[in-house]
Enzyme design. Sequence first.
Site, PDB file in Angstrom:
ATOM      1  CG  HIS A  97      -1.749   1.162   1.461  1.00 37.18           C
ATOM      2  ND1 HIS A  97      -3.103   1.151   1.298  1.00 37.18           N
ATOM      3  CD2 HIS A  97      -1.422   2.422   1.857  1.00 37.18           C
ATOM      4  CE1 HIS A  97      -3.585   2.353   1.576  1.00 37.18           C
ATOM      5  NE2 HIS A  97      -2.583   3.147   1.923  1.00 37.18           N
ATOM      6  CD  GLU A  98       1.824   3.651   3.717  1.00 35.24           C
ATOM      7  OE1 GLU A  98       2.157   4.725   3.176  1.00 35.24           O
ATOM      8  OE2 GLU A  98       0.752   3.503   4.328  1.00 35.24           O
ATOM      9  CG  HIS A 114       0.442   6.157  -0.498  1.00 34.13           C
ATOM     10  ND1 HIS A 114      -0.632   6.826  -1.009  1.00 34.13           N
ATOM     11  CD2 HIS A 114      -0.036   5.441   0.555  1.00 34.13           C
ATOM     12  CE1 HIS A 114      -1.721   6.517  -0.302  1.00 34.13           C
ATOM     13  NE2 HIS A 114      -1.377   5.672   0.651  1.00 34.13           N
TER      14      HIS A 114
HETATM   15 ZN    ZN Z   1      -2.408   5.072   2.374  1.00 34.85          ZN
END
Ligand code: ZN
Length: 376
Positions: free
Chosen positions: A68-69, A72
């Site tokens: 997830h990170e 980003h």
């Molecule tokens: Zn996030």
Amino acid sequence: MFSKPLTLFRVFGFEVKADWSWLILGALIVWSLAQGLFPAWYKGLDPAAYWIMGVAGAIGLFLSIVFHELWHSLIARKYGLDMRGITLFLFGGVAEMGDEPPSPKAEFFLAVAGPVSSVVLASVLLAVSYFIAGGGPMTPVTGVLNYLGYLNFILAAFNLIPAFPLDGGRVLRAILWGSWNDLRRATRVASSVGAVIGAALMALGALQFFLGRSVGGLWTLIIGMFVRGAAKSSYRQLLFRRALEGVPVRKFMAADAVSVAPGTTVAKLVEDYIYKYQFKMYPVVDGGDLVGCVTLDQIKGLTPEDRVSRTVGELARGCSPDNTIGPDEDVLKALSLMQKTGRSRLIVADGGKLAGVIALKDIMGYIALKLDLEEM
Ligand SMILES: [Zn+2]
């Protein structure tokens, strides 16, 4: 002042670090999966299998947050933001950004990248687990995949709560920023919404607790506290940035910094400098030229005889970009260097000469006064 997280590995050039709290959390997750969730979801498996599934589930959870990170970070890099790495805290991760996103559009895509990647991963994991299981009961392998599928949905949903600095709050800020063209106002409103949601979660948790759902209530309460704290501190961070933007190191440095001559013995350094000033690092200066620096750690291992016979000049190491900064560099850069290295003082060097020393407490004092005076 800053505790340093543990570096685990690198992926696509990003350093993945974990806060020490993750060790405790990891053990807790393994235990609650092996003893609670898996036996309830998938009945009749070998008791030993539940423990192995628990470990696999916890590792999967950890990797899901990294995934997830990572998205980003990849999108942020695409927009030219300086990404320092990924740090995992108690409640997920933080993709560390050196700067604010350049535009509302960048912020929007940067914010949705994480939840979107989690939803995609969740769908794939669920599809695979149901496909392999083929309508039959889950095996340990499909069971863990299935659990991770749902987990990634929850991860996406949690992050989409519109509480800045969670992803949902960043989306909200991007929209407000885009329509008002005022980053500070957008941040203030988005973090106020975040603080209100955090308080509401805390109240909900307390209510659950009194209605007898103590474990669930406690979790909601803790998450609420986390959301509220993060919202408040991220607005403060923006004010920090604004207060310090474009201010040079020169403005904060003490030009009459305490320095040591290379001929000084270590014993004298301890008596006349370390006990007197209580700093952990001293610049070593020879006739105006910065020779290097000497730190407390270098002295610790020396015997009393060595301390009498050896000089600071012998011990001094060349100053590195880790502890040195130029007088005309941005003070924000000094602050982020302090945060990265855990130092509270940096040497200010100008073309091989010692210009001064900059201390964290001076920067903080300035921020406090500036915020107090201007009430931003
Ligand atoms: Zn996030």
